[in-house]
Design a protein around this motif. Structure first.
Motif, PDB file in Angstrom:
ATOM      1  N   UNK A   1      16.098  26.592  60.967  1.00  0.00           N
ATOM      2  CA  UNK A   1      17.386  26.629  61.654  1.00  0.00           C
ATOM      3  C   UNK A   1      17.461  27.761  62.667  1.00  0.00           C
ATOM      4  N   UNK A   2      16.967  28.941  62.289  1.00  0.00           N
ATOM      5  CA  UNK A   2      16.984  30.084  63.200  1.00  0.00           C
ATOM      6  C   UNK A   2      16.051  29.861  64.387  1.00  0.00           C
ATOM      7  N   UNK A   3      14.878  29.258  64.129  1.00  0.00           N
ATOM      8  CA  UNK A   3      13.958  28.948  65.232  1.00  0.00           C
ATOM      9  C   UNK A   3      14.627  27.965  66.193  1.00  0.00           C
ATOM     10  N   UNK A   4      15.265  26.929  65.656  1.00  0.00           N
ATOM     11  CA  UNK A   4      15.972  25.963  66.489  1.00  0.00           C
ATOM     12  C   UNK A   4      17.100  26.613  67.272  1.00  0.00           C
ATOM     13  N   UNK A   5      17.851  27.480  66.610  1.00  0.00           N
ATOM     14  CA  UNK A   5      18.942  28.220  67.264  1.00  0.00           C
ATOM     15  C   UNK A   5      18.398  29.062  68.416  1.00  0.00           C
ATOM     16  N   UNK A   6      17.317  29.784  68.168  1.00  0.00           N
ATOM     17  CA  UNK A   6      16.717  30.635  69.190  1.00  0.00           C
ATOM     18  C   UNK A   6      16.175  29.838  70.366  1.00  0.00           C
TER      19      UNK A   6
ATOM     20  N   UNK B   1      14.656  14.279  78.134  1.00  0.00           N
ATOM     21  CA  UNK B   1      14.200  15.368  77.270  1.00  0.00           C
ATOM     22  C   UNK B   1      14.892  15.279  75.907  1.00  0.00           C
ATOM     23  N   UNK B   2      16.185  14.981  75.895  1.00  0.00           N
ATOM     24  CA  UNK B   2      16.931  14.879  74.634  1.00  0.00           C
ATOM     25  C   UNK B   2      16.415  13.739  73.763  1.00  0.00           C
ATOM     26  N   UNK B   3      16.159  12.586  74.368  1.00  0.00           N
ATOM     27  CA  UNK B   3      15.651  11.441  73.605  1.00  0.00           C
ATOM     28  C   UNK B   3      14.272  11.765  73.034  1.00  0.00           C
ATOM     29  N   UNK B   4      13.419  12.356  73.852  1.00  0.00           N
ATOM     30  CA  UNK B   4      12.072  12.702  73.399  1.00  0.00           C
ATOM     31  C   UNK B   4      12.123  13.744  72.286  1.00  0.00           C
ATOM     32  N   UNK B   5      12.962  14.770  72.452  1.00  0.00           N
ATOM     33  CA  UNK B   5      13.084  15.807  71.426  1.00  0.00           C
ATOM     34  C   UNK B   5      13.652  15.232  70.132  1.00  0.00           C
ATOM     35  N   UNK B   6      14.656  14.369  70.244  1.00  0.00           N
ATOM     36  CA  UNK B   6      15.237  13.766  69.038  1.00  0.00           C
ATOM     37  C   UNK B   6      14.196  12.938  68.294  1.00  0.00           C
ATOM     38  N   UNK B   7      13.334  12.284  69.033  1.00  0.00           N
ATOM     39  CA  UNK B   7      12.302  11.458  68.402  1.00  0.00           C
ATOM     40  C   UNK B   7      11.241  12.312  67.725  1.00  0.00           C
ATOM     41  N   UNK B   8      10.706  13.276  68.452  1.00  0.00           N
ATOM     42  CA  UNK B   8       9.568  14.027  67.932  1.00  0.00           C
ATOM     43  C   UNK B   8       9.945  15.235  67.084  1.00  0.00           C
TER      44      UNK B   8
ATOM     45  N   UNK C   1      13.286  15.714  65.620  1.00  0.00           N
ATOM     46  CA  UNK C   1      14.269  15.395  64.585  1.00  0.00           C
ATOM     47  C   UNK C   1      13.933  14.128  63.809  1.00  0.00           C
ATOM     48  N   UNK C   2      12.895  13.433  64.242  1.00  0.00           N
ATOM     49  CA  UNK C   2      12.470  12.236  63.523  1.00  0.00           C
ATOM     50  C   UNK C   2      13.369  11.029  63.726  1.00  0.00           C
ATOM     51  N   UNK C   3      14.159  11.005  64.798  1.00  0.00           N
ATOM     52  CA  UNK C   3      15.004   9.840  65.055  1.00  0.00           C
ATOM     53  C   UNK C   3      14.152   8.657  65.481  1.00  0.00           C
ATOM     54  N   UNK C   4      14.624   7.483  65.157  1.00  0.00           N
ATOM     55  CA  UNK C   4      13.930   6.264  65.536  1.00  0.00           C
ATOM     56  C   UNK C   4      14.347   5.885  66.953  1.00  0.00           C
ATOM     57  N   UNK C   5      13.358   5.651  67.794  1.00  0.00           N
ATOM     58  CA  UNK C   5      13.621   5.264  69.176  1.00  0.00           C
ATOM     59  C   UNK C   5      12.999   3.898  69.405  1.00  0.00           C
ATOM     60  N   UNK C   6      13.810   2.942  69.823  1.00  0.00           N
ATOM     61  CA  UNK C   6      13.349   1.572  70.031  1.00  0.00           C
ATOM     62  C   UNK C   6      12.495   1.474  71.293  1.00  0.00           C
ATOM     63  N   UNK C   7      11.669   0.442  71.345  1.00  0.00           N
ATOM     64  CA  UNK C   7      10.798   0.223  72.500  1.00  0.00           C
ATOM     65  C   UNK C   7      11.609   0.080  73.785  1.00  0.00           C
ATOM     66  N   UNK C   8      12.765  -0.576  73.702  1.00  0.00           N
ATOM     67  CA  UNK C   8      13.592  -0.751  74.900  1.00  0.00           C
ATOM     68  C   UNK C   8      14.102   0.597  75.414  1.00  0.00           C
ATOM     69  N   UNK C   9      14.312   1.561  74.504  1.00  0.00           N
ATOM     70  CA  UNK C   9      14.723   2.893  74.919  1.00  0.00           C
ATOM     71  C   UNK C   9      13.577   3.600  75.648  1.00  0.00           C
ATOM     72  N   UNK C  10      12.343   3.456  75.128  1.00  0.00           N
ATOM     73  CA  UNK C  10      11.193   4.049  75.809  1.00  0.00           C
ATOM     74  C   UNK C  10      10.988   3.405  77.178  1.00  0.00           C
ATOM     75  N   UNK C  11      11.256   2.114  77.280  1.00  0.00           N
ATOM     76  CA  UNK C  11      11.190   1.441  78.573  1.00  0.00           C
ATOM     77  C   UNK C  11      12.203   2.061  79.535  1.00  0.00           C
ATOM     78  N   UNK C  12      13.427   2.302  79.040  1.00  0.00           N
ATOM     79  CA  UNK C  12      14.454   2.950  79.854  1.00  0.00           C
ATOM     80  C   UNK C  12      14.020   4.334  80.298  1.00  0.00           C
ATOM     81  N   UNK C  13      13.395   5.098  79.391  1.00  0.00           N
ATOM     82  CA  UNK C  13      12.903   6.438  79.737  1.00  0.00           C
ATOM     83  C   UNK C  13      11.839   6.333  80.830  1.00  0.00           C
ATOM     84  N   UNK C  14      10.921   5.390  80.697  1.00  0.00           N
ATOM     85  CA  UNK C  14       9.853   5.227  81.694  1.00  0.00           C
ATOM     86  C   UNK C  14      10.434   4.856  83.062  1.00  0.00           C
TER      87      UNK C  14
END
Length: 179
Positions: free
Chosen positions: A99-104, A139-146, A148-161
């Motif tokens: 938590x402190x590392x994330x806060x920093x 950046x937020x979607x990528x960070x949440x995925x890698x 925070x372990x959130x699930x990101x659908x293929x259509x979302x990755x298509x949108x990011x691309x």
């Protein structure tokens, strides 16, 4: 940008902005029923505030130290946050090392991003800067995925691309036109 006559918005710029906004909705996801109207209202207010800042602030920043602007902006935000926290019942600090590392890191990235935002605002036309701000959701979607372990659908990755391609196109187009 067109209102104060700082920039002409041609058909290409307008189309690019619409594509990026449409793809942003694709990248965010399809779970629109989970949206809270208050969050949408806050996001809309923030978007209008950023749009106003990008449109009207750069002429006032000529010859001004942007680090001083950042310092004073953050001091006023700290005061507003302290008032809110006092009314809401106080502040809760992280309980773990993670938590402190994330806060920093969040504090470091926020500070760096804010400094670069004001520095870039002096050098980019408002429409170009607005399009480039769309890198934040990527950046937020990528960070949440890698992180925070959130699930990101293929259509979302298509949108990011597609958003990344549109941002690159916009940057290259702006560089060629001397913007």
């Amino acid at each position: 940008a067109a209102l104060p006559a700082r920039e002409r918005i041609n058909l290409g710029k307008a189309a690019l902005m619409l594509v990026v906004f449409g793809v942003l909705m694709l990248a965010i996801g399809r779970n629109w029923g989970a949206l809270d109207w208050r969050g949408v209202a806050f996001a809309l207010t923030a978007a209008l505030g950023i749009a106003g800042t990008l449109t009207w602030a750069p002429p006032f920043l000529e010859g001004v130290d942007t680090l001083a602007v950042n310092l004073w902006t953050n001091i006023w935000m700290l005061v507003a946050c302290a008032i809110y926290l006092a009314a809401a019942g106080g502040l809760g600090f992280p309980a773990t090392t993670q938590g402190w590392v994330g806060f920093g890191l969040a504090t470091l990235f926020y500070t760096g991003g804010y400094i670069l935002f004001f520095a870039g605002m002096k050098r980019l036309p408002p429409a170009e800067a607005a399009v480039m701000l769309n890198i934040e959701p990527i950046v937020s979607i990528t960070a949440a995925t890698f992180l925070l372990g959130e699930t990101t659908a293929a259509v979302q990755w298509l949108g990011v691309a597609i958003m990344l391609a549109a941002l690159c196109f916009s940057a290259l187009r702006g560089a060629k036109s001397g913007a």
